[in-house]
Design an enzyme around this catalytic site. Structure first.
Site, PDB file in Angstrom:
ATOM      1  N   LEU A 278      -6.679  33.329 -32.147  1.00 31.40           N
ATOM      2  CA  LEU A 278      -6.058  32.439 -31.926  1.00 31.40           C
ATOM      3  C   LEU A 278      -5.075  31.550 -32.919  1.00 31.40           C
ATOM      4  O   LEU A 278      -4.677  31.001 -32.569  1.00 31.40           O
ATOM      5  CB  LEU A 278      -6.992  31.751 -31.138  1.00 31.40           C
ATOM      6  CG  LEU A 278      -7.781  31.987 -29.630  1.00 31.40           C
ATOM      7  CD1 LEU A 278      -8.710  31.202 -29.372  1.00 31.40           C
ATOM      8  CD2 LEU A 278      -6.700  32.560 -28.639  1.00 31.40           C
ATOM      9  N   GLY A 279      -5.817  32.119 -33.988  1.00 29.49           N
ATOM     10  CA  GLY A 279      -5.230  31.146 -35.179  1.00 29.49           C
ATOM     11  C   GLY A 279      -5.978  31.536 -36.512  1.00 29.49           C
ATOM     12  O   GLY A 279      -7.183  32.142 -36.433  1.00 29.49           O
ATOM     13  N   GLY A 281      -6.593  30.169 -40.849  1.00 26.03           N
ATOM     14  CA  GLY A 281      -6.190  29.293 -41.783  1.00 26.03           C
ATOM     15  C   GLY A 281      -6.953  29.673 -43.110  1.00 26.03           C
ATOM     16  O   GLY A 281      -7.766  30.714 -43.091  1.00 26.03           O
ATOM     17  N   PHE A 283      -9.833  28.640 -43.828  1.00 27.43           N
ATOM     18  CA  PHE A 283     -11.430  28.663 -43.783  1.00 27.43           C
ATOM     19  C   PHE A 283     -11.697  30.181 -43.207  1.00 27.43           C
ATOM     20  O   PHE A 283     -12.697  30.465 -43.049  1.00 27.43           O
ATOM     21  CB  PHE A 283     -11.738  27.624 -42.790  1.00 27.43           C
ATOM     22  CG  PHE A 283     -10.992  27.770 -41.512  1.00 27.43           C
ATOM     23  CD1 PHE A 283     -11.624  28.828 -40.501  1.00 27.43           C
ATOM     24  CD2 PHE A 283      -9.819  27.069 -41.225  1.00 27.43           C
ATOM     25  CE1 PHE A 283     -11.014  28.867 -39.165  1.00 27.43           C
ATOM     26  CE2 PHE A 283      -9.189  27.465 -39.629  1.00 27.43           C
ATOM     27  CZ  PHE A 283      -9.679  28.216 -38.882  1.00 27.43           C
ATOM     28  N   VAL A 286      -9.896  32.047 -36.094  1.00 25.79           N
ATOM     29  CA  VAL A 286     -10.332  31.585 -34.806  1.00 25.79           C
ATOM     30  C   VAL A 286     -10.032  32.478 -33.826  1.00 25.79           C
ATOM     31  O   VAL A 286      -8.779  33.045 -33.700  1.00 25.79           O
ATOM     32  CB  VAL A 286      -9.762  30.011 -34.239  1.00 25.79           C
ATOM     33  CG1 VAL A 286     -10.062  29.845 -32.601  1.00 25.79           C
ATOM     34  CG2 VAL A 286     -10.010  28.997 -35.209  1.00 25.79           C
ATOM     35  N   LYS A 301     -14.631  30.077 -34.020  1.00 28.33           N
ATOM     36  CA  LYS A 301     -14.349  29.760 -35.534  1.00 28.33           C
ATOM     37  C   LYS A 301     -15.211  30.666 -36.713  1.00 28.33           C
ATOM     38  O   LYS A 301     -16.480  29.924 -36.527  1.00 28.33           O
ATOM     39  CB  LYS A 301     -14.244  28.414 -35.633  1.00 28.33           C
ATOM     40  CG  LYS A 301     -13.832  28.112 -36.959  1.00 28.33           C
ATOM     41  CD  LYS A 301     -13.782  26.366 -37.192  1.00 28.33           C
ATOM     42  CE  LYS A 301     -13.143  25.697 -38.563  1.00 28.33           C
ATOM     43  NZ  LYS A 301     -13.124  24.635 -38.754  1.00 28.33           N
ATOM     44  N   ASP A 397      -7.759  14.515 -39.787  1.00 30.19           N
ATOM     45  CA  ASP A 397      -6.707  15.810 -39.800  1.00 30.19           C
ATOM     46  C   ASP A 397      -6.068  15.514 -38.242  1.00 30.19           C
ATOM     47  O   ASP A 397      -5.904  16.670 -37.727  1.00 30.19           O
ATOM     48  CB  ASP A 397      -7.420  16.904 -40.029  1.00 30.19           C
ATOM     49  CG  ASP A 397      -6.045  18.053 -40.551  1.00 30.19           C
ATOM     50  OD1 ASP A 397      -4.915  17.401 -40.733  1.00 30.19           O
ATOM     51  OD2 ASP A 397      -6.630  19.250 -40.479  1.00 30.19           O
TER      52      ASP A 397
END
Length: 604
Positions: A278-279, A281, A283, A286, A301, A397
């Protein structure tokens, strides 16, 4: 600074005199290393929770607050006399008589009782983290100090290497799930040391400690060994015998996996099958996963096992635990189901939502939404900020990528706020802390001045403009360009804001001879100093925020509420945070009047 009291990997503890009130205090000075700063933030979060306890009645050190020394976080504590370790040493390590042990042990049990009452695990109880208040008192009083690796009981991480070798409970060394009982184990060892003057299990490695425990107390129970992440480091399983045997360790329990190496079909933890990505970054990732236990689809996550990212994940868990007090549907925040471990990686389990607000706007070809669609979305986001404020949380954020549409086919659309990776308690924000995303940060964040919940309102104002126009108001790569665009659109920042900024000198020149004390650096000067070349990246250039109404009328034609919308935006984007509208005021704003959508455009 008058003297050094101690040191560790975090930095030093100093004895200081406060020149404002002439009091002598103990100041813990943390190094400016990013990982240590994150640990200091986590300690501040815990200390804020402990403010609910009376430090004298509960036998915990009194915390006076924190301050910054450059980029170092300094924690200010009451000054106490000497550590229990030194107190025992002053008796030539011969131990204390029962009449002296009894009150000390009672006070420490009292401290643990009160920590438990607010859901806190100390996780590093040992003689050096216990202070004697005044050694000359006839009945010695003690206090528990150092909450540097403390955590919430509901947010302990199995396999997390907490505590000090020789005082850790078996469940810590083996990497099994643990709770506040680890502190009681440590207190038991402290009690033995009080009586004998020496540690019971003074090992240099966990292997030695486990060996001593088995020799003294017998074999560890099988159910404990079977659930340990690190059991294989110390024990060999033999199904033909009644027990597991010990073995010399050759593995490193704290070793981490550098690469995520996750593909579709990967099983995370015990029962979450990856179905899609899904995504991603800095970190980690996801993923969309199916829980094979209940066949539900969730969003996971997956945080990388890098130490700094693991600390950030712990901070996020701390915040998510605070948010359990809120109803996620009523408060427009994502529902957090819990966390689990996948090897050394912390995985956060959330409800699965439809698409980001960023993608939702993109699906409209970035042309913006009409007022009738924008209004309920903005109201829900203001509602989310109101409820975050009710539990003292700053999101820090807020942007379209961190707002999710629950189901795009619903009308009106329902949205929820996600990603609390940078969130923090409002009472524990660190001035100068670089939070947020470039282009959505409030001026006070960019300048490094003290800030509070109002930074989220600034971000919401920019999200609102993006909802209306379809494009960001200040789309940039560097804070210099954001400040430049803000000044060109909204005017010069107030002097009191610039005067208190840690980073003001990066962007402004002070001139005491002019009416305007601070002058924004030219593009040429900033490029000379930083080698960054300013860019014009705006999709829309407004001479002032009032021009937004003209723009919307040209792009979309007259709509009910446009004038009120722009008035609201101006209140959200007030340069002075103290004059910025609050979430509760937004919810009562005329823009959200129930009958507005039925009025004619002439009445806007």
């Amino acid at each position: 600074m008058k003297a050094f009291l101690g040191e560790g990997s975090f930095g030093v503890v100093t004895k200081c005199r406060d020149t404002k009130n002439n009091k002598t205090v103990a100041v813990k000075v943390n190094k400016s290393d990013p990982e240590i700063l994150l640990q200091a933030k986590l300690e501040i979060f815990i200390l804020e929770q402990l403010r609910r306890l009376d430090p004298d009645r509960c036998n915990i050190v009194e915390w006076n607050g924190y301050f910054l020394d450059g980029e170092r976080i300094c924690l200010n504590f009451e000054l106490l006399d000497q550590s229990l370790s030194d107190y025992i040493g002053d008796r030539n390590n011969q131990g204390l008589p029962m009449r002296e042990i009894r009150p000390i042990l009672h006070q420490l049990a009292n401290a643990l009782f009160h920590l438990g009452s607010v859901g806190i695990v100390h996780a590093d109880l040992k003689p050096v983290n216990i202070m004697v208040v005044n050694r000359s008192e006839s009945q010695v009083r003690v206090k528990l100090i150092d909450f540097g690796i403390t955590c919430n009981t509901s947010a302990v991480i199995p396999g997390d290497c907490v505590g000090t070798i020789g005082y850790c409970a078996p469940e810590i060394m083996l990497g099994t799930p643990y709770d506040e009982a680890i502190d009681m184990w440590s207190l038991g060892l402290v009690a033995v040391e009080l009586a004998t003057g020496v540690p019971l299990y003074p090992g240099e490695d966990d292997y030695d400690v486990l060996k001593f425990i088995i020799e003294t107390q017998g074999q560890l129970p099988d159910h404990l060994l079977e659930s340990g992440l690190y059991t294989d480091c110390y024990f060999i399983e033999d199904n033909h015998k009644e027990q597991l045997r010990d073995i010399n360790t050759s593995a490193n329990p704290s070793a981490s996996e550098d690469d995520l190496q996750i593909t579709e079909g990967t099983i995370l933890g015990d029962h979450h099958v990856v179905e899609a990505f899904l995504g991603e970054g800095g970190f980690g990732l996801v993923t969309r996963c199916r829980d094979t236990k209940n066949n539900k689809t969730v969003a996971i996550k997956v945080n990388k096992s890098d130490p700094e990212i693991l600390l950030q994940a712990k901070l996020e868990i701390f915040i998510l635990e605070q948010l359990r007090r809120l109803d996620p549907d009523r408060c427009n925040i994502v529902e957090w189901n819990d966390y689990f471990l996948d090897g050394q990686r912390i995985c956060l389990n959330f409800e699965l939502l439809d698409q980001s607000l960023w993608d939702y706007i993109g699906d409209r070809n970035n042309r913006g939404l009409p007022m009738r669609e924008l209004r309920p979305i903005l109201h829900q986001l203001a509602n989310a900020l109101f409820h975050l404020g009710s539990v003292g949380i700053v999101h820090a954020d807020l942007k379209p990528g961190n707002i999710m549409v629950v189901n795009r086919s619903e009308s009106p659309v329902k949205v929820k706020l996600i990603d609390f990776g940078l969130a923090c308690p409002a009472s524990a924000v660190i001035p100068g802390d670089r939070v947020g995303t470039t282009g959505y940060c409030a001026p006070e964040v960019m300048l490094g001045t003290p800030y509070h919940e109002a930074i989220d309102m600034w971000s919401l104002g920019l999200v609102a403009v993006e909802l209306a126009t379809g494009v960001p108001l200040y789309p940039v790569e560097d804070d210099y360009d954001v400040l430049k665009f803000i000044i060109e659109t909204q005017g010069q920042l107030p002097d009191h804001l610039l005067e208190s900024g840690l980073y003001t000198d990066c962007y402004f020149i002070e001139d005491n001879y002019n009416k305007q004390r601070w002058t924004f650096k030219t593009q040429e000067q900033f490029q000379y100093e930083t080698h960054y070349r300013s860019k014009e990246t705006r999709y829309i250039k407004l001479k002032c925020l009032d021009d937004l109404e003209k723009l919307l009328k040209v792009w979309r034609g007259p709509e009910n509420g446009q004038t009120l919308f722009v008035r609201l935006i101006k209140e959200m984007l007030a340069l002075d945070a103290n004059q910025r509208i609050t979430p509760s005021e937004v919810l009562k704003h005329p823009f959200f009047h129930p009958g507005l959508s039925r009025r004619t455009p002439a009445l806007t």
